[in-house]
Design a protein around this motif. Structure first.
Motif, PDB file in Angstrom:
ATOM      1  N   ARG A 428       1.214   5.207 -10.607  1.00  0.00           N
ATOM      2  CA  ARG A 428       1.626   4.858 -11.964  1.00  0.00           C
ATOM      3  C   ARG A 428       2.788   3.881 -11.944  1.00  0.00           C
ATOM      4  O   ARG A 428       2.824   2.920 -12.725  1.00  0.00           O
ATOM      5  CB  ARG A 428       2.009   6.142 -12.722  1.00  0.00           C
ATOM      6  N   TRP A 429       3.726   4.105 -11.064  1.00  0.00           N
ATOM      7  CA  TRP A 429       4.874   3.196 -10.956  1.00  0.00           C
ATOM      8  C   TRP A 429       4.438   1.803 -10.489  1.00  0.00           C
ATOM      9  O   TRP A 429       4.910   0.785 -11.001  1.00  0.00           O
ATOM     10  CB  TRP A 429       5.886   3.778  -9.976  1.00  0.00           C
ATOM     11  N   ALA A 430       3.518   1.769  -9.509  1.00  0.00           N
ATOM     12  CA  ALA A 430       3.039   0.471  -9.020  1.00  0.00           C
ATOM     13  C   ALA A 430       2.290  -0.287 -10.111  1.00  0.00           C
ATOM     14  O   ALA A 430       2.424  -1.518 -10.248  1.00  0.00           O
ATOM     15  CB  ALA A 430       2.135   0.673  -7.803  1.00  0.00           C
ATOM     16  N   PHE A 431       1.524   0.422 -10.931  1.00  0.00           N
ATOM     17  CA  PHE A 431       0.806  -0.244 -12.020  1.00  0.00           C
ATOM     18  C   PHE A 431       1.765  -0.797 -13.063  1.00  0.00           C
ATOM     19  O   PHE A 431       1.601  -1.927 -13.540  1.00  0.00           O
ATOM     20  CB  PHE A 431      -0.179   0.732 -12.661  1.00  0.00           C
ATOM     21  N   SER A 432       2.745  -0.014 -13.446  1.00  0.00           N
ATOM     22  CA  SER A 432       3.721  -0.489 -14.437  1.00  0.00           C
ATOM     23  C   SER A 432       4.608  -1.603 -13.885  1.00  0.00           C
ATOM     24  O   SER A 432       5.078  -2.452 -14.643  1.00  0.00           O
ATOM     25  CB  SER A 432       4.588   0.681 -14.912  1.00  0.00           C
ATOM     26  N   ARG A 433       4.814  -1.602 -12.559  1.00  0.00           N
ATOM     27  CA  ARG A 433       5.684  -2.619 -11.965  1.00  0.00           C
ATOM     28  C   ARG A 433       4.962  -3.948 -11.762  1.00  0.00           C
ATOM     29  O   ARG A 433       5.513  -5.014 -12.047  1.00  0.00           O
ATOM     30  CB  ARG A 433       6.215  -2.094 -10.629  1.00  0.00           C
ATOM     31  N   HIS A 434       3.723  -3.901 -11.329  1.00  0.00           N
ATOM     32  CA  HIS A 434       2.998  -5.121 -10.974  1.00  0.00           C
ATOM     33  C   HIS A 434       1.835  -5.422 -11.917  1.00  0.00           C
ATOM     34  O   HIS A 434       1.093  -6.381 -11.664  1.00  0.00           O
ATOM     35  CB  HIS A 434       2.458  -5.009  -9.547  1.00  0.00           C
ATOM     36  N   GLY A 436      -1.051  -4.161 -12.371  1.00  0.00           N
ATOM     37  CA  GLY A 436      -2.375  -4.107 -11.781  1.00  0.00           C
ATOM     38  C   GLY A 436      -2.693  -5.183 -10.775  1.00  0.00           C
ATOM     39  O   GLY A 436      -3.816  -5.254 -10.274  1.00  0.00           O
ATOM     40  N   THR A 437      -1.734  -6.055 -10.442  1.00  0.00           N
ATOM     41  CA  THR A 437      -1.995  -7.108  -9.452  1.00  0.00           C
ATOM     42  C   THR A 437      -1.930  -6.593  -8.027  1.00  0.00           C
ATOM     43  O   THR A 437      -2.455  -7.258  -7.121  1.00  0.00           O
ATOM     44  CB  THR A 437      -0.990  -8.252  -9.632  1.00  0.00           C
ATOM     45  N   LYS A 438      -1.281  -5.460  -7.796  1.00  0.00           N
ATOM     46  CA  LYS A 438      -1.154  -4.908  -6.451  1.00  0.00           C
ATOM     47  C   LYS A 438      -1.463  -3.426  -6.486  1.00  0.00           C
ATOM     48  O   LYS A 438      -1.096  -2.716  -7.431  1.00  0.00           O
ATOM     49  CB  LYS A 438       0.268  -5.110  -5.894  1.00  0.00           C
ATOM     50  N   TRP A 439      -2.155  -2.990  -5.427  1.00  0.00           N
ATOM     51  CA  TRP A 439      -2.389  -1.563  -5.271  1.00  0.00           C
ATOM     52  C   TRP A 439      -1.181  -0.916  -4.590  1.00  0.00           C
ATOM     53  O   TRP A 439      -0.324  -1.595  -4.031  1.00  0.00           O
ATOM     54  CB  TRP A 439      -3.647  -1.311  -4.437  1.00  0.00           C
ATOM     55  N   LEU A 440      -1.176   0.417  -4.614  1.00  0.00           N
ATOM     56  CA  LEU A 440      -0.082   1.147  -3.988  1.00  0.00           C
ATOM     57  C   LEU A 440      -0.090   0.916  -2.475  1.00  0.00           C
ATOM     58  O   LEU A 440       0.986   0.823  -1.859  1.00  0.00           O
ATOM     59  CB  LEU A 440      -0.204   2.644  -4.306  1.00  0.00           C
ATOM     60  N   ALA A 441      -1.272   0.801  -1.878  1.00  0.00           N
ATOM     61  CA  ALA A 441      -1.335   0.537  -0.437  1.00  0.00           C
ATOM     62  C   ALA A 441      -0.706  -0.812  -0.098  1.00  0.00           C
ATOM     63  O   ALA A 441      -0.024  -0.957   0.926  1.00  0.00           O
ATOM     64  CB  ALA A 441      -2.788   0.588   0.035  1.00  0.00           C
ATOM     65  N   ASP A 442      -0.914  -1.818  -0.961  1.00  0.00           N
ATOM     66  CA  ASP A 442      -0.287  -3.120  -0.729  1.00  0.00           C
ATOM     67  C   ASP A 442       1.225  -3.020  -0.816  1.00  0.00           C
ATOM     68  O   ASP A 442       1.954  -3.622  -0.018  1.00  0.00           O
ATOM     69  CB  ASP A 442      -0.821  -4.137  -1.742  1.00  0.00           C
ATOM     70  N   VAL A 443       1.686  -2.251  -1.792  1.00  0.00           N
ATOM     71  CA  VAL A 443       3.138  -2.083  -1.928  1.00  0.00           C
ATOM     72  C   VAL A 443       3.709  -1.377  -0.706  1.00  0.00           C
ATOM     73  O   VAL A 443       4.775  -1.760  -0.179  1.00  0.00           O
ATOM     74  CB  VAL A 443       3.456  -1.307  -3.220  1.00  0.00           C
ATOM     75  N   LEU A 444       2.994  -0.345  -0.214  1.00  0.00           N
ATOM     76  CA  LEU A 444       3.472   0.365   0.975  1.00  0.00           C
ATOM     77  C   LEU A 444       3.455  -0.542   2.208  1.00  0.00           C
ATOM     78  O   LEU A 444       4.372  -0.477   3.044  1.00  0.00           O
ATOM     79  CB  LEU A 444       2.616   1.603   1.219  1.00  0.00           C
ATOM     80  N   SER A 445       2.452  -1.400   2.339  1.00  0.00           N
ATOM     81  CA  SER A 445       2.397  -2.327   3.483  1.00  0.00           C
ATOM     82  C   SER A 445       3.563  -3.309   3.440  1.00  0.00           C
ATOM     83  O   SER A 445       4.209  -3.592   4.461  1.00  0.00           O
ATOM     84  CB  SER A 445       1.074  -3.077   3.473  1.00  0.00           C
TER      85      SER A 445
END
Length: 1047
Positions: A428-434, A436-445
């Motif tokens: 949810r945080w990744a969606f609100s931050r980006h 929908g341009t990045k998945w959580l796995a991309d953020v973790l990488s």
């Protein structure tokens, strides 16, 4: 009539049978009332028939409509009425289809949650459509009263008002009943209604986009395009305040209905797709969310029951701290499970409510409590119950194994639950931050890469790994060296052993005799083929040169069989060159033969038009009398036939015009030339006297060819006196005399759209973008007239030089709006050059391009593009100004793509003629708008580009230009008597182009600059130049006109 009191009162509704009293007396009175009603109806029918008979008696039985009056011909007007009524009916059907789709959409969307906004906006949009349709109907009823009837607002909303006035208890919601026209509308409300229509459309789109479950780009694009065009139309119509009752503005509004109808069709189709696909998708998404909440409620309810049942074993254990901790966790779990169940049911009810607010209009804490709290409460309830269960195992004195297993499994369950909850929260945080341009796995990488790039962490990760890689590399290298040494030692030992064994074997085989070799005939190897020359028995092969010559000398065997090498190699090139030389000689002979018999131009023979029958008898037009003015014109027009046809140019003929005195015809083409032809009359000359036959023949001889190295020639314009000629280039104007002398080259920095002379001939006007520049013959700017937000195309000046009538395209509205999908507004403007102000302007929708004023300055002929017929506009004097009003629209029999501008023709500009791109020629009567003559494309033979009428000639004469550079002259037969002076005839005789000096310019054709140097005329030999083919060729003429090239 005095006994009227004895009759009962008539019912409010004549068809209401309940108003007739019952019984015998009632039946008698009812029969009397019925008879009275039938008598009144028969009187009304008789009066109607009488009025029709009186209207018919106004015309004599054998009298035909007169074309001399100032009214439209009934047939022409009837056709316009029919076409206009069909256009309005088509627009009405489009509006009704959109209203039907909006009604279907409202019925389908009523099942969705938060649908009150879209229902309200669709209802208001339907109401606005009803008002717009009412205004367009009133406008169409004014234009086409015989085909479109007015419809009162009471008839539109009478049935709906009865339903609307029901009691409040049974009144339907505002989105249920049909929209009605309550307010009094006036044509002056058009701009305001269009502006409000744009607002209602925008509101509908906003409400449609409030459903995040489905977004249709087609609906968005169609509605946004309609919104932009509505704002553009509303802004443009504000300039015509107080003129909405004028026929010109009414016709423009009627034309707007077709543009608006295309938008309405696009929205209707897109909305239909939205109803079929979008509404079920939204309903499924909302049901899916509600089902999830229902599942959470069920699980929470079940878990609360489990927690309550388990608490029965520990609620009375309060003697120790551990027991109190167990009760605390289980009571907390029960509270969270009950909260999760209640909040889930609350969320289901809120999501299914029709009147709930959209998600973006609700406070954040309300959304969190409704959407997120049930799951969070259920997770906390499970965690608290698990912790309490572990503590209860220890507090109740269970076995050590039981306590250990309970602790381990509960810890795993809590850890997994916590990890999954953290993952959900992180997504949810990744969606609100980006967005929908990045998945959580991309953020973790990305986070992992950033952590590894830190200096200390990088040393801890990569340095020990580098040391391990160095140790392993050293170990592998030494192990490889050791293995190589062992392999080499073993190889040497094996080699030594093999050598010893071979020496022993050689000593043993020394006494054995070797075997004889195999004979050549028994050799298994394949034998090579032996070649021998022809006629030889054997011996060695000859050299290659000798073999080639020998083979070449043999043409074939004696029995007629040809050998492989039938021709020697050296003869092939000679034969090819010989054939090529023979072909060249043949071509030269053919050209010599064609030169001895030159191909003439088009034979100026008379061709029968499609309007006459096969016997040569001309058919009489229907409804036209011979004694009327039009009846006298038709025979002359039927006798028009092409008398001359010549190749004036090698490219498209862009424009042509006769001089005011009728002596010259000037043409312009894309081959960078302009040709001046001299008009004359041919006759038989004998001893200085012309023997005039019964039919004289007009002749056109090339007078001058004006070359323009700077660019294409787009227009020619003769001065009022006929002694000067203007030729328009892309960014300049050239001034010529009738003898082809270039007096001045006027260079302009802007594109020149068109040119026109002032009545006195001392200056001319140049249309350049938004400005009309007044120039003298030396290129000096005398005045500039600016038109704001306009791109002008053509201009015409009145004979007094006070006013000019302009046509152009509006680039933007007064508020800065631009059309998004529709055609831009065009305007016809009457401008006072003395006061330098606009006296009147009228809007048109078609692509207007040219305008021509009649010689009486009372009417103007406007030409359009894209198959729009020409129109006649009248300049009505109003006090010190003029007002433009539409007089006629000259309709062809079939749809025609007109070519070039239309022109006046005939005596006193009584005709209107226009050419079609396919080759059709239409000639109308100016006053009545009747199509007098139609020359079909098969007769003309070729695609036409322009047409011009000779006003100074006694007989009818006009010229047409075509795509292939040809010019064709059309005339009517004329009868002359008497003799003509031979000097006059000799002055009209064609000159010899071969003996006439031809001027050559040193400037190249592709020069990008212009100079005002005088014309250089040099004599040159008669050659095969490219421009020599531009002059008309005739078998009796061997002369070529001079070519004038301006430097």
């Amino acid at each position: 009539m005095g006994r009227g009191a004895d009759y009962p009162e008539p019912a409010a509704n004549p068809n209401d049978l309940t108003a007739i009293p019952a019984g015998p007396a009632g039946e008698q009175q009812g029969s009397r009332g019925h008879k009275r009603k039938q008598t009144l109806l028969s009187l009304l029918d008789a009066l109607a028939e009488l009025s029709k008979d009186e209207g018919l008696d106004e015309l004599a039985p054998n009298q035909q409509p007169s074309f001399e009056d100032d009214r439209d011909v009934p047939t022409v007007d009837e056709h316009l009425q029919k076409v206009g009524a069909e256009a309005f009916n088509k627009f009405q059907r489009r509006v009704m289809n959109l209203d039907k789709e909006l009604r279907n959409f409202a019925n389908a969307a009523r099942q969705l949650g938060s649908s009150v906004g879209i229902l309200s906006s669709s209802y208001h949009l339907r109401g606005r459509l009803a008002q717009i349709l009412y205004l367009f109907r009133e406008n169409a009823a004014d234009l086409f009263p015989r085909k479109i009837s007015r419809q009162s607002r009471e008839s539109i909303s009478g049935t709906n008002l009865a339903q609307f006035r029901k009691g409040k208890r049974h009144r339907a919601p505002p989105h249920v009943h049909n929209p009605i026209v309550m307010e009094k509308l006036d044509p002056e409300d058009f701009p305001e209604q269009l502006q409000m229509f744009a607002q209602d459309v925008t509101t509908f789109l906003d409400c449609l986009n409030e459903f995040p479950e489905f977004t249709d780009e087609a609906v968005n694009a169609a509605i946004l395009a309609l919104e932009g065009d509505l704002k553009y139309w509303a802004s443009c119509l504000k300039a015509y305040e107080g003129q909405f009752k004028y026929p010109a503005v009414q016709r423009y509004l009627h034309d707007l209905s077709s543009e608006m109808g295309e938008h309405i069709d696009s929205i209707t189709s897109s909305l239909s797709v939205f109803i079929e696909i979008g509404v079920p998708t939204i309903r499924f998404a909302q049901k899916h969310a509600s089902q999830n909440l229902l599942n959470l409620s069920t699980v929470a309810t079940f878990f609360s029951a489990v927690t309550a049942t388990t608490m029965q074993f520990s609620f009375d254990m309060t003697d120790s701290t551990l027991a109190n901790a167990v009760n605390s966790f289980w009571f907390t779990s029960l509270v969270f499970s009950i909260g999760a169940a209640v909040n889930s049911l609350l969320g289901v009810t809120w999501k299914q409510a029709m009147y709930r607010s959209p998600g973006h209009r609700v406070p954040w804490w309300v959304l969190i409590w409704i959407k997120r709290s049930p799951l969070a409460f259920l997770v906390l309830s499970v965690a608290c119950f698990s912790i309490g269960l572990v503590l209860f195992a220890y507090s109740s004195g269970q076995h050590q194994v039981t306590c250990t297993l309970t602790t381990v499994f509960s810890a795993c369950s809590i850890v997994g639950l916590t990890a999954v909850s953290a993952w959900f929260a992180s997504e949810r945080w990744a969606f609100s931050r980006h967005n929908g341009t990045k998945w959580l796995a991309d953020v973790l990488s990305e986070t992992k890469v950033k952590v590894k790039s830190t200096r200390g962490v990088k040393w801890l990760i990569y340095e020990p790994r580098a040391w391990a890689w160095a140790c392993s590399r050293w170990t592998r290298q030494h192990f490889r060296k050791l293995s190589d040494a062992v392999s080499e030692l073993s190889a040497r030992t094996i080699s030594r052993l093999n050598t010893v064994s071979e020496e022993k074997l050689a000593d043993t085989e020394r006494g054995i005799t070797p075997v004889s070799p195999v004979p050549a005939c028994a050799s298994p190897e394949p034998l090579s083929p032996t070649f021998r020359r022809v006629g030889s028995e054997g011996g060695q092969l000859s050299p290659i040169a000798e073999l080639t010559n020998t083979a070449a000398s043999v043409g074939g065997d004696e029995d007629g069989t040809a050998s492989i090498m039938s021709d020697h190699v050296g003869s092939l090139p000679g034969a090819g060159r010989g054939r090529f030389a023979n072909a060249v000689r043949a071509v030269i002979k053919m050209r010599a033969a064609s030169t001895a018999f030159p191909v003439e131009g088009r034979n100026p023979r008379r061709q029968r038009t499609m309007s006459s029958d096969g016997n040569g008898k001309e058919a009489e037009p229907v409804g036209v009398l011979k004694n009327s003015r039009v009846g006298t014109l038709v025979p002359k027009l039927k006798s028009l036939h092409p008398t001359q046809s010549f190749e004036a140019h090698v490219a498209l003929v862009r424009h042509l015009q006769f001089s005011p005195n009728g002596k010259f015809l000037a043409t312009s083409s894309w081959d960078r030339t302009s040709v001046i032809f001299k008009v004359g009359v041919s006759g038989n000359i004998r001893e200085g006297v012309v023997l005039v036959p019964t039919r004289a023949q007009e002749t056109f001889t090339s007078h001058r060819i004006l070359a323009h190295p700077q660019g294409f020639v787009g227009q020619v314009a003769w001065s009022p006196s006929g002694h000067m000629l203007l030729t328009k280039l892309g960014r300049g104007v050239k001034v010529w005399t009738e003898d082809g002398v270039c007096r001045r080259t006027i260079d302009r920095r802007r594109n020149v759209q068109s040119i026109t002379w002032l009545p006195g001939g001392e200056a001319f006007l140049s249309v350049e973008g938004s400005d009309v520049t007044k120039l003298d013959l030396n290129g000096t700017v005398l005045a500039t007239y600016h038109f704001d937000r306009m791109v002008l195309h053509d201009v015409a000046v009145t004979q007094d030089g006070v006013r000019m009538v302009c046509v152009g395209t509006l680039t933007a509205s007064a508020d800065g709006f631009h059309p998004s999908k529709c055609r831009a507004e065009k305007q016809i403007i009457a401008y006072n050059m003395v006061k330098q102000e606009i006296e009147n302007r009228v809007p048109v929708l078609h692509e207007v391009r040219d305008i021509t004023l009649a010689r009486n300055d009372q009417v103007a002929l406007v030409s359009y593009e894209n198959k729009a017929p020409p129109q006649l506009w009248k300049l009505d004097p109003v006090k010190d100004s003029v007002r433009l009003s539409l007089r006629h629209t000259y309709m062809p029999k079939v749809v025609v793509d007109f070519a070039g501008p239309s022109y006046f023709g005939g005596k006193n500009d009584q005709l209107v003629l226009c050419a079609g791109k396919a080759g059709d020629i239409h000639i109308w009567d100016r006053e009545s708008g009747t199509l007098l003559h139609h020359i079909r494309a098969q007769t003309v033979g070729g695609d036409l580009t322009c047409i011009a009428w000779n006003h100074a000639w006694d007989t009818f004469m006009f010229a047409t230009g075509s795509h292939d550079g040809g010019v064709r002259i059309w005339t009517t037969p004329a009868h002359f008597s008497g003799s003509i002076d031979s000097s006059a005839v000799s002055s009209r005789a064609p000159t010899n182009p071969a003996n006439t000096p031809r001027s050559i310019s040193p400037a190249p054709y592709d020069a990008d600059y212009r100079t005002d140097s005088p014309t250089i005329q040099l004599s040159a030999e008669a050659g095969d130049g490219a421009l020599d083919t531009l002059a008309p060729r005739n078998s009796s003429q061997t002369l070529r006109p001079p070519i004038i090239v301006s430097s």
